[in-house]
Write an enzyme that holds these catalytic residues in place. Structure first.
Site, PDB file in Angstrom:
ATOM      1  N   LYS A  23       4.523   1.207 -12.088  1.00 59.12           N
ATOM      2  CA  LYS A  23       4.539   2.124 -10.934  1.00 59.12           C
ATOM      3  C   LYS A  23       3.947   1.447  -9.707  1.00 59.12           C
ATOM      4  CE  LYS A  23       1.061   5.218 -10.461  1.00 59.12           C
ATOM      5  NZ  LYS A  23       0.386   5.157  -9.144  1.00 59.12           N
ATOM      6  N   ASN A  24       2.803   0.800  -9.889  1.00 56.97           N
ATOM      7  CA  ASN A  24       2.104   0.240  -8.731  1.00 56.97           C
ATOM      8  C   ASN A  24       2.746  -1.040  -8.190  1.00 56.97           C
ATOM      9  OD1 ASN A  24       0.360   2.346  -8.739  1.00 56.97           O
ATOM     10  ND2 ASN A  24      -1.396   1.211  -9.547  1.00 56.97           N
ATOM     11  N   ARG A  93      -1.361   9.089  -2.423  1.00 60.15           N
ATOM     12  CA  ARG A  93      -2.113   8.231  -1.536  1.00 60.15           C
ATOM     13  C   ARG A  93      -1.343   6.945  -1.199  1.00 60.15           C
ATOM     14  NH1 ARG A  93      -7.038   6.309   0.282  1.00 60.15           N
ATOM     15  NH2 ARG A  93      -6.892   4.077   0.012  1.00 60.15           N
ATOM     16  N   CYS A 117      -9.176  12.286  -2.535  1.00 60.99           N
ATOM     17  CA  CYS A 117      -8.571  12.327  -3.857  1.00 60.99           C
ATOM     18  C   CYS A 117      -9.669  12.490  -4.881  1.00 60.99           C
ATOM     19  CB  CYS A 117      -7.805  11.041  -4.084  1.00 60.99           C
ATOM     20  SG  CYS A 117      -7.274  10.807  -5.759  1.00 60.99           S
ATOM     21  N   ARG A 122     -11.930   7.135  -1.012  1.00 63.59           N
ATOM     22  CA  ARG A 122     -10.738   6.331  -0.754  1.00 63.59           C
ATOM     23  C   ARG A 122     -10.326   6.296   0.722  1.00 63.59           C
ATOM     24  NH1 ARG A 122      -6.579   7.193  -5.650  1.00 63.59           N
ATOM     25  NH2 ARG A 122      -6.261   4.981  -5.434  1.00 63.59           N
ATOM     26  N   ASP A 307      -8.501   1.450 -13.659  1.00 62.08           N
ATOM     27  CA  ASP A 307      -7.508   2.387 -14.197  1.00 62.08           C
ATOM     28  C   ASP A 307      -7.551   2.477 -15.730  1.00 62.08           C
ATOM     29  OD1 ASP A 307      -6.735   2.920 -11.649  1.00 62.08           O
ATOM     30  OD2 ASP A 307      -4.758   1.992 -11.773  1.00 62.08           O
ATOM     31  N   ILE A 329     -15.456   0.576  -8.683  1.00 64.51           N
ATOM     32  CA  ILE A 329     -14.399   0.628  -7.671  1.00 64.51           C
ATOM     33  C   ILE A 329     -14.365   2.000  -6.989  1.00 64.51           C
ATOM     34  CG2 ILE A 329     -11.931   0.235  -7.201  1.00 64.51           C
ATOM     35  CD1 ILE A 329     -13.295  -2.245  -8.321  1.00 64.51           C
ATOM     36  N   ARG A 399       2.962  11.728 -12.905  1.00 67.62           N
ATOM     37  CA  ARG A 399       3.075  10.907 -11.687  1.00 67.62           C
ATOM     38  C   ARG A 399       3.240   9.437 -12.037  1.00 67.62           C
ATOM     39  NH1 ARG A 399      -1.776  11.447  -7.825  1.00 67.62           N
ATOM     40  NH2 ARG A 399      -0.760   9.524  -7.247  1.00 67.62           N
TER      41      ARG A 399
HETATM   42  C1  UD1 Z   1      -4.749   0.655  -6.015  1.00 62.09           C
HETATM   43  C2  UD1 Z   1      -3.929   1.288  -7.096  1.00 62.09           C
HETATM   44  C3  UD1 Z   1      -4.794   2.181  -7.981  1.00 62.09           C
HETATM   45  C4  UD1 Z   1      -5.989   1.394  -8.495  1.00 62.09           C
HETATM   46  C5  UD1 Z   1      -6.728   0.703  -7.365  1.00 62.09           C
HETATM   47  C6  UD1 Z   1      -7.832  -0.218  -7.847  1.00 62.09           C
HETATM   48  C7  UD1 Z   1      -1.725   1.458  -6.088  1.00 62.09           C
HETATM   49  C8  UD1 Z   1      -0.683   2.335  -5.520  1.00 62.09           C
HETATM   50  N1  UD1 Z   1      -2.845   2.060  -6.479  1.00 62.09           N
HETATM   51  O1  UD1 Z   1      -5.266   1.719  -5.209  1.00 62.09           O
HETATM   52  O2  UD1 Z   1      -4.022   2.646  -9.073  1.00 62.09           O
HETATM   53  O3  UD1 Z   1      -6.883   2.283  -9.141  1.00 62.09           O
HETATM   54  O4  UD1 Z   1      -5.805  -0.094  -6.586  1.00 62.09           O
HETATM   55  O5  UD1 Z   1      -7.313  -1.190  -8.686  1.00 62.09           O
HETATM   56  O6  UD1 Z   1      -1.534   0.264  -6.233  1.00 62.09           O
HETATM   57  N2  UD1 Z   1     -11.417   0.947   0.304  1.00 62.09           N
HETATM   58  C9  UD1 Z   1     -12.059   1.171   1.501  1.00 62.09           C
HETATM   59  N3  UD1 Z   1     -11.314   1.150   2.650  1.00 62.09           N
HETATM   60  C10 UD1 Z   1      -9.971   0.894   2.648  1.00 62.09           C
HETATM   61  C11 UD1 Z   1      -9.321   0.665   1.420  1.00 62.09           C
HETATM   62  C12 UD1 Z   1     -10.075   0.693   0.250  1.00 62.09           C
HETATM   63  O7  UD1 Z   1     -13.270   1.387   1.536  1.00 62.09           O
HETATM   64  O8  UD1 Z   1      -9.373   0.884   3.724  1.00 62.09           O
HETATM   65  C13 UD1 Z   1     -12.198   0.966  -0.967  1.00 62.09           C
HETATM   66  C14 UD1 Z   1     -11.784   2.123  -1.879  1.00 62.09           C
HETATM   67  O9  UD1 Z   1     -12.425   3.320  -1.523  1.00 62.09           O
HETATM   68  C15 UD1 Z   1     -12.204   1.600  -3.223  1.00 62.09           C
HETATM   69  C16 UD1 Z   1     -11.956   0.101  -3.117  1.00 62.09           C
HETATM   70  O10 UD1 Z   1     -11.875  -0.172  -1.721  1.00 62.09           O
HETATM   71  O11 UD1 Z   1     -13.580   1.814  -3.426  1.00 62.09           O
HETATM   72  C17 UD1 Z   1     -10.698  -0.395  -3.791  1.00 62.09           C
HETATM   73  O12 UD1 Z   1      -9.607   0.413  -3.458  1.00 62.09           O
HETATM   74  P1  UD1 Z   1      -8.125  -0.156  -3.297  1.00 62.09           P
HETATM   75  O13 UD1 Z   1      -7.999  -1.481  -3.963  1.00 62.09           O
HETATM   76  O14 UD1 Z   1      -7.745  -0.039  -1.873  1.00 62.09           O
HETATM   77  O15 UD1 Z   1      -7.310   0.912  -4.132  1.00 62.09           O
HETATM   78  P2  UD1 Z   1      -5.867   1.417  -3.770  1.00 62.09           P
HETATM   79  O16 UD1 Z   1      -5.122   0.300  -3.136  1.00 62.09           O
HETATM   80  O17 UD1 Z   1      -5.948   2.736  -3.093  1.00 62.09           O
END
Ligand code: UD1
Length: 422
Positions: A23-24, A93, A117, A122, A307, A329, A399
């Site tokens: 999915k991702n 998201r 979420c 996030r 995850d 995370i 999902r």
């Molecule tokens: C992606 C995955 C999700 C997985 C996550 C971590 C997809 C669609 N989703 O989510 O399934 O659980 O990676 O492996 O691929 N953060 C900030 N600011 C930002 C962006 C992120 O502070 O602008 C923080 C987040 O709150 C979190 C950390 O960075 O604590 C990592 O998040 P991130 O790697 O961005 O997760 P996603 O890309 O949302």
């Protein structure tokens, strides 16, 4: 309508289970088709809600799509709109991925701020900062991120944390920027590398995939491609744990990329699970009578994936002694623990660490899915528990898991799906 799964536990699970496409990896790949107008074939895209939702958004932009035998065909020739409708975006998201794709392809975008979420705050500050460093003028207007750029210009971007979707967004936008973009502290997840490889196939010049720093030389134009989505490592990890839950289980997980699961596989072995190679991309799972307690700390790839954390919690309720899982995370990813405690698990959460006391037999109970992975993990708990477990809010699970119930039924699980009028 509310869907629920009714599970009669402790049925031995036997047979082969096949992992679907990730999915991702599919979600950014679908967005990337906006970078060059034309016809794309994406093989192995899982038929899950998030994918359907993303395709609906594509349709609202003017793209068309069609599921063929084993691929989805997407045509982006007639895309004109850059406006992502809130009703569709608010459900996922990952809709933030349209930001990089639209800014790259059209130099403008209107994308709703993704809401909070269940698993944590996030925020999207890295995405916003990176896009504006590339030359995008971003305003927050009535809850929408409104972006316009005269032109995008390559630059050096340092991510405060190796965010997966922020890296993906910036890679997509940078491919069509003028000059070189350097993304430091970039994410190294297999899905990020996959997107990078897709972009390279489309004509982008990218170096450093899977390393700390990614270098992208912008191109004037990219071209459409046909690609095959990589297997879902989180789904694979889910089924490895499933196989390990009971001594009577005899499960072979097929279409698994072992190199994407090195850390979880090491942890399973430390717990006392035997994973036997049966062919190139298949593993047979076997557990002994006694499971060892372990310490797990979630971290960006190649560390232990957040995850998979809920699944290991379920398994560790059966280990002899005290295990610790620290979630680094997302700050709020232990909500499911309160559901699991209703089944008899002995777990305390202190700050970011779950302290799991085992072995504790689990007893069937009504529980609710709090997010996608936690929901699937509660189904696994139900499969191992005595008597009947009802899992509510299973829309979360659907999902991200293709044919979840069907796959479990094929192993001999006893699950009924019911819909309530609500
Ligand atoms: C992606 C995955 C999700 C997985 C996550 C971590 C997809 C669609 N989703 O989510 O399934 O659980 O990676 O492996 O691929 N953060 C900030 N600011 C930002 C962006 C992120 O502070 O602008 C923080 C987040 O709150 C979190 C950390 O960075 O604590 C990592 O998040 P991130 O790697 O961005 O997760 P996603 O890309 O949302």
């Amino acid at each position: 309508m509310e869907r629920k799964y009714i599970i009669k536990g402790r049925k031995p699970l036997k047979g082969e289970i096949e992992v679907s496409g990730a999915k991702n990896a599919s979600l950014p790949a679908i967005c990337a088709t906006l970078l060059a107008p034309g016809l794309y074939k994406l093989k192995n895209v899982p038929k899950v809600r998030d994918v359907f939702n993303m395709l609906k958004i594509m349709e609202s932009l003017g793209a068309t799509y069609e599921f063929k035998k084993d691929y989805v065909e997407i045509n982006t020739e007639k895309v004109e709109s850059v406006f992502i409708p809130y009703e569709l975006a608010s459900q996922m998201r990952a809709s933030i991925l349209f930001l990089g794709a639209l800014v790259g392809g059209f130099k403008s975008a209107i994308v709703p701020m993704p809401g909070g979420c269940a698993i944590g705050k996030r925020p999207v500050d890295f995405h916003i900062k990176g896009i504006s460093q590339l030359g995008g003028n971003i305003q927050l207007e009535k809850g929408n991120l409104v972006v316009s750029a005269k032109k995008l210009k390559g630059t050096q971007i340092v991510l405060d944390f190796p965010s997966v979707t922020a890296t993906e967004n910036l890679m997509m936008a940078a491919c069509l920027a003028e000059g070189e973009t350097i993304i430091k502290n970039s994410a190294k997840e297999p899905e990020v590398i996959f997107l990078g490889e897709m972009l390279k196939k489309m004509g982008a010049e990218i170096k450093g995939l899977g390393e700390d720093t990614i270098y992208i030389k912008g191109k004037k134009k990219l071209k459409p491609v046909n690609i095959e989505i990589i297997p879902d490592r989180i789904e694979a990890g889910t089924y490895l744990v499933l196989g390990a839950l009971m001594e009577e289980n005899e499960v072979v997980v097929k279409n698994i990329k072992k190199e994407h699961l090195k850390t979880p596989i090491l942890k399973l072995e430390e717990i006392g699970i035997t994973l036997e190679d049966v062919g190139k991309d298949a593993l047979r799972v076997k557990r002994g009578r006694i499971l060892n307690p372990v310490k797990i700390i979630t971290a960006p790839y190649p560390g232990f994936p957040t995850d998979l954390q809920p699944f290991f919690t379920i398994l560790l309720t059966q280990a002899e002694g005290i295990s610790f899982i620290t979630e680094n995370i997302f700050e709020n990813r232990f909500l499911y623990v309160y559901e699991l405690k209703r089944m008899g698990a002995e777990i305390e959460v202190e700050n970011r660490t779950a302290i799991i006391k085992g072995p504790t037999p689990l007893m069937g109970s009504p529980v609710k899915a709090t997010d996608l992975r936690a929901g699937a993990a509660l189904v696994l708990a139900g499969l191992m528990a005595e008597n009947t477990t009802t899992v509510y809010n299973v829309e979360f699970i659907e999902r991200g898991y293709e044919n979840f119930v069907e796959k479990l039924l094929s192993l001999g699980a006893d699950i009924k799906v019911e819909e309530d009028e609500s």
